[in-house]
Design an enzyme around this catalytic site. Structure first.
Site, PDB file in Angstrom:
ATOM      1  N   ASP A 203       0.991  -0.854  -0.031  1.00  0.00           N
ATOM      2  CA  ASP A 203      -0.012   0.075   0.010  1.00  0.00           C
ATOM      3  C   ASP A 203       0.678   1.174   0.012  1.00  0.00           C
ATOM      4  OD1 ASP A 203      -2.328   1.525   0.198  1.00  0.00           O
ATOM      5  OD2 ASP A 203      -2.401   1.422   2.433  1.00  0.00           O
TER       6      ASP A 203
ATOM      7  N   ASP B  72      -0.099   5.197   1.172  1.00  0.00           N
ATOM      8  CA  ASP B  72      -0.399   6.261   2.280  1.00  0.00           C
ATOM      9  C   ASP B  72      -0.669   5.128   3.589  1.00  0.00           C
ATOM     10  OD1 ASP B  72      -0.777   8.708   0.927  1.00  0.00           O
ATOM     11  OD2 ASP B  72      -2.416   7.675  -0.069  1.00  0.00           O
TER      12      ASP B  72
END
Length: 263
Positions: free
Chosen positions: A13, A15
């Site tokens: 991922d 953020d």
């Protein structure tokens, strides 16, 4: 269970894992550089469908992270990939911005307001009442309803703001039809990412900061899952769920060679 040392490919991922707002998380640059140096296949994943991969690559570069645009996989790209397999050369009415519009154009789709095959709802900062009304009417006429991601809210400096999931819910309420949601936690997004880099689930790890999207989708896709605590999840959040990741670490710095292994 596959050990971390056996992992050959990585999905991560963005953020909360590599960056927090516009600042790189300590260890992220070194982790990415290590993957590049060892030619480890990897992709950076995000449910954000506003930006193109080129935009996001530039954003990460400004944060001090070198991620080529072909190493970024967004919910917009996953949605375009899915629809291109569903109906090659199809048509769509789109609520969204450059990320989803560019992805669909590149996949050979025609954008139209006249009898489209699909209504696609993505992230935008400029939701239009007229566009939402058109979407409702087109879905009622038979267009298939697709959403790039389920996130009900997104962050802003002033606080939470409505996102794709909230607008999709409005359309669902008006039409009685639920969208097919491509982005996390649908494991399809991970499977399309695996296909892009030619990876096998048994030898791929997923790094995320959310139990309800990254970890559950990783588990359902058969991946080795690593939860970092630099994003939204803490121990109290973890305890809310009946499943567990393969590993919990403080940050991506703990995944660097020589870092002590955590339980």
């Amino acid at each position: 269970m596959v050990e971390r040392a056996e992992i050959e490919c990585w999905l991560t991922d963005m953020d909360g894992v590599l960056v927090h707002e516009n600042d790189a998380i300590p260890g992220a640059a070194e982790l990415l550089a290590g993957w590049e140096a060892t030619e480890t296949p990897y992709l950076v994943l995000t449910n954000n469908s506003i930006f193109t991969a080129r935009d996001l690559s530039a954003r990460l570069r400004a944060s001090g992270l070198n991620v080529p645009e072909d190493r970024i996989w967004t919910s917009a790209l996953a949605t375009a990939d899915f629809l291109a397999h569903q109906k090659p050369g199809g048509s769509a009415f789109v609520i969204g911005e450059a990320g989803i519009l560019t992805a669909l154009h590149d996949a050979g789709f025609i954008m139209t307001e006249t009898n489209p095959d699909f209504v696609v709802v993505g992230e935008t900062r400029n939701y239009s009442f007229d566009a939402i009304t058109k979407a409702i009417r087109l879905i009622n006429k038979g267009a298939r309803f697709i959403a790039t991601n389920p996130d009900a809210t997104g962050p802003s400096i002033e606080g939470p703001m409505p996102a794709t999931g909230a607008i999709s819910a409005l359309i669902t309420k008006a039409t009685g039809k639920e969208p097919y949601v491509v982005g996390k936690p649908n494991p399809m997004m991970f499977r399309s990412a695996l296909n892009k880099i030619g990876a096998h689930s048994k030898r791929t790890g997923m790094i995320g900061d959310r139990m309800d999207t990254d970890v559950v989708a990783g588990i359902e896709a058969g991946l080795h899952t690593v939860l970092v605590l630099t994003g939204i999840s803490d121990q109290a959040e973890i305890e809310k769920y009946p499943f567990r990741p393969s590993e919990i670490v403080n940050s991506v710095a703990d995944l660097l060679p020589g870092a002590s292994v955590q339980e």
